[in-house]
Write a protein that holds these residues in place. Structure first.
Motif, PDB file in Angstrom:
ATOM      1  N   ALA A   2      27.957 -16.124 -51.571  1.00  0.00           N
ATOM      2  CA  ALA A   2      26.593 -15.344 -50.948  1.00  0.00           C
ATOM      3  C   ALA A   2      26.374 -14.195 -51.584  1.00  0.00           C
ATOM      4  O   ALA A   2      25.349 -13.990 -52.005  1.00  0.00           O
ATOM      5  CB  ALA A   2      27.291 -14.865 -49.377  1.00  0.00           C
ATOM      6  N   VAL A   3      27.440 -13.814 -52.339  1.00  0.00           N
ATOM      7  CA  VAL A   3      27.038 -12.669 -53.368  1.00  0.00           C
ATOM      8  C   VAL A   3      26.534 -13.155 -54.657  1.00  0.00           C
ATOM      9  O   VAL A   3      25.664 -12.549 -55.294  1.00  0.00           O
ATOM     10  CB  VAL A   3      28.426 -11.844 -53.722  1.00  0.00           C
ATOM     11  N   ASP A   4      27.051 -14.185 -54.935  1.00  0.00           N
ATOM     12  CA  ASP A   4      26.489 -14.808 -56.308  1.00  0.00           C
ATOM     13  C   ASP A   4      24.796 -15.215 -56.019  1.00  0.00           C
ATOM     14  O   ASP A   4      24.042 -15.251 -56.797  1.00  0.00           O
ATOM     15  CB  ASP A   4      27.067 -16.233 -56.542  1.00  0.00           C
ATOM     16  N   TYR A   5      24.778 -15.721 -54.678  1.00  0.00           N
ATOM     17  CA  TYR A   5      23.288 -16.062 -54.336  1.00  0.00           C
ATOM     18  C   TYR A   5      22.441 -14.906 -54.669  1.00  0.00           C
ATOM     19  O   TYR A   5      21.297 -15.108 -54.856  1.00  0.00           O
ATOM     20  CB  TYR A   5      23.159 -16.838 -52.880  1.00  0.00           C
ATOM     21  N   ALA A   6      23.132 -13.692 -54.072  1.00  0.00           N
ATOM     22  CA  ALA A   6      22.226 -12.597 -53.904  1.00  0.00           C
ATOM     23  C   ALA A   6      21.759 -12.095 -55.198  1.00  0.00           C
ATOM     24  O   ALA A   6      20.713 -11.663 -55.521  1.00  0.00           O
ATOM     25  CB  ALA A   6      22.987 -11.592 -53.104  1.00  0.00           C
ATOM     26  N   VAL A   7      22.853 -12.109 -56.247  1.00  0.00           N
ATOM     27  CA  VAL A   7      22.538 -11.981 -57.633  1.00  0.00           C
ATOM     28  C   VAL A   7      21.596 -12.576 -58.292  1.00  0.00           C
ATOM     29  O   VAL A   7      20.462 -11.812 -58.857  1.00  0.00           O
ATOM     30  CB  VAL A   7      23.832 -11.868 -58.397  1.00  0.00           C
ATOM     31  N   ILE A   9      19.048 -14.377 -56.594  1.00  0.00           N
ATOM     32  CA  ILE A   9      17.696 -14.402 -55.929  1.00  0.00           C
ATOM     33  C   ILE A   9      17.094 -12.855 -56.240  1.00  0.00           C
ATOM     34  O   ILE A   9      15.780 -12.713 -56.490  1.00  0.00           O
ATOM     35  CB  ILE A   9      18.112 -14.218 -54.253  1.00  0.00           C
ATOM     36  N   GLY A  10      18.038 -11.919 -56.385  1.00  0.00           N
ATOM     37  CA  GLY A  10      17.414 -10.513 -56.970  1.00  0.00           C
ATOM     38  C   GLY A  10      17.207 -10.495 -58.196  1.00  0.00           C
ATOM     39  O   GLY A  10      15.820 -10.010 -58.485  1.00  0.00           O
ATOM     40  N   TYR A  11      17.746 -11.490 -59.017  1.00  0.00           N
ATOM     41  CA  TYR A  11      17.181 -11.487 -60.397  1.00  0.00           C
ATOM     42  C   TYR A  11      15.915 -12.106 -60.461  1.00  0.00           C
ATOM     43  O   TYR A  11      14.961 -11.803 -61.163  1.00  0.00           O
ATOM     44  CB  TYR A  11      18.234 -12.445 -61.054  1.00  0.00           C
ATOM     45  N   GLY A 307      28.040 -14.937 -60.470  1.00  0.00           N
ATOM     46  CA  GLY A 307      26.475 -14.940 -60.257  1.00  0.00           C
ATOM     47  C   GLY A 307      25.885 -14.343 -61.562  1.00  0.00           C
ATOM     48  O   GLY A 307      24.488 -14.687 -62.055  1.00  0.00           O
TER      49      GLY A 307
END
Length: 490
Positions: A2-7, A9-11, A307
């Motif tokens: 989840a943290v990797d996905y957030a990184v 998507i934020g990028y 991520g």
């Protein structure tokens, strides 16, 4: 994850936001295509390093390290050597020309008539270069989200097309700076030391692997020679690289900033090979060498760091993809479409009506972006597409471009014949010997050289007035239009 996905998507959201911001700055042809020709040393160095180090340099460079060991660095190393040669010997003169495309340079040097043919060859090169980067999205998004190949290409390609279309070179420059920082942190600062430690250090790597994995020429002398011909010489003449040189505020920045970027490439080359060698120790039986990068990132890195490193890979792909896309669109509009309509600006900046040209160039980026995505979906082999691109570039355009810069006896007829014969020889030999054969670029380049010299010597020398105007451009004595602005950036 989840943290990797957030990184990630934020990028991606950040890239789109920067594109939107860049749209406000790109209000003239010069601003849209070459960032107003006013980048300072830090921004110029970062963006130049970002564009030349793409997915092939990152994922492919690690893959070559996995397959051949430290000598796998040679592909990316020759890219760095090419950038160093361009920066030290040619970039100052290129920057002083104040043109938008390589074909405009050929027109200035030879007195016109070379534009459309050279433009078609350069367009084919930039299109295939953009396609190879776009195909790489499939690998990255498969690791991240398990996406279907086609959907992954559309998603990654759409983000790049969106920010490139909005702000042109300004958006691409700003996103490339972000990508340069992310790439440096992800690959050099994080992945490199973690991979070596996970593999047990260099002593353990040497104990586990054959001796040839640590031989400087283990990949083979002929392979290294081919890399020099394709990548080192390709760096000297590619529209995507020249268009970045045009963004420099001065010829001194183009020279020194490009040299710094070239040195960075050499370091990046060694880092990729070391990471690949470490991956060979950790995962000795991967199905394909190019899987090494994704595998070591997925299995060896902690959450969050993983991520960021995957974002680094995405950065590498996006920087090359966006640079190739704007180069492809610039050539298609300025060197092919405009010339077929009989409108040639001869490289003048911000002439009357230039503001209206922004919408035209924006439309061409969108059209070429769609074409790149569709072509990427249809093709599967990244290496073959990249080989076609560089074979066409080097075989068709190296001789007339360097001949124009170094040999005053070269003529327009010689340049045209050189482009035509070299390009046809490369295409014919690829059809006969195979796309991945070494012969197409060897003999295509040789044929181009022989024809250029023979036809130039057999035809009337270039008009003295054309050569005089050319020397004025090279010396930087052409007046700078006030519309370009003087506020430096970076």
């Amino acid at each position: 994850m989840a943290v990797d996905y957030a990184v990630i998507i934020g990028y991606l959201a950040g890239m789109l936001a920067v594109g939107w911001w860049g749209m406000r700055r790109a209000r003239s042809k010069s601003e849209f295509l070459v960032a107003g020709r006013r980048l300072g040393p830090s921004m110029y160095s970062g963006t130049m390093a970002a564009i030349v180090l793409g997915g092939a340099s990152t994922i492919g460079g690690v893959g070559l390290g996995y397959q051949y060991g430290l000598s796998g660095a040679w592909m990316v190393f020759t890219i760095g050597l090419g950038l160093l040669a361009l920066s030290v010997f040619f970039s100052a003169r290129i920057a002083r020309l104040r043109v938008y495309t390589v074909s405009e340079m050929l027109d200035l040097r030879y007195g016109g008539s070379a534009g459309v043919i050279s433009g078609v060859v350069m367009w084919a090169y930039t299109l295939m270069l953009a396609v190879t980067s776009t195909i790489a999205y499939a690998t990255i998004f498969d690791v991240l989200f398990g996406l279907d190949r086609t959907l992954a290409i559309i998603l990654g390609g759409a983000v790049v097309v969106a920010y490139s279309t909005l702000g042109g070179m300004w958006s691409i420059t700003l996103t490339d700076m972000v990508q340069f920082v992310v790439k440096t942190l992800g690959v050099l600062v994080l992945l490199l030391p973690i991979a070596v430690v996970k593999a047990g250090g260099f002593a353990q790597m040497k104990a586990q692997l054959p001796t040839e994995y640590f031989a400087p020429l283990g990949i083979g002398g002929q392979t290294i020679f081919t890399y020099v011909l394709i990548y080192t010489f390709g760096m000297l003449i590619g529209q995507d690289i020249w268009q970045r040189v045009f963004t420099a505020r001065s010829d001194r920045i183009a020279k020194l900033g490009g040299t710094a970027a070239g040195v960075y490439c050499l370091v990046y080359a060694i880092a990729g090979a070391v990471i690949g060698t470490a991956a060979k120790v950790l995962y000795p039986n991967l199905a394909a060498p190019d899987d090494a990068f994704a595998t070591i990132v997925k299995d060896a890195l902690p959450v969050g760091v993983r991520g960021l490193v995957l974002a680094a890979a995405l950065s590498a792909v996006m920087s090359t993809s966006s640079g190739a896309l704007i180069a492809c669109a610039t050539v298609a509009n300025n060197d092919i479409w405009s010339r077929l309509r009989g409108v040639v600006s001869r490289g003048r900046d911000d002439e009357e009506g230039a503001h209206d040209e922004v919408s035209g160039n924006r439309a061409f980026i969108l059209i070429m972006g769609v074409a790149v995505i569709v072509t990427a979906i249809a093709l599967n082999n990244v290496v073959e597409a990249l080989t076609v691109a560089y074979n066409l570039l080097v075989g068709g355009l190296l001789v007339p471009i360097l001949g124009g810069l170094l040999w005053k006896r070269g003529t327009a007829a010689g340049a045209l014949a050189s482009v035509a014969v070299g390009g046809l020889a490369v295409v014919g030999l690829m059809a006969w010997k195979g796309i991945l054969a070494n012969e197409p670029v060897y003999y295509g380049l040789l044929a181009s050289l022989v024809v250029h010299i023979a036809v130039s010597l057999a035809t009337k020398p270039t008009d003295a007035a054309v050569l005089a105007a050319w020397r004025e451009r090279l010396a930087g004595r052409t007046p700078v239009p006030a519309a370009e602005g003087t506020v430096p950036v970076g």
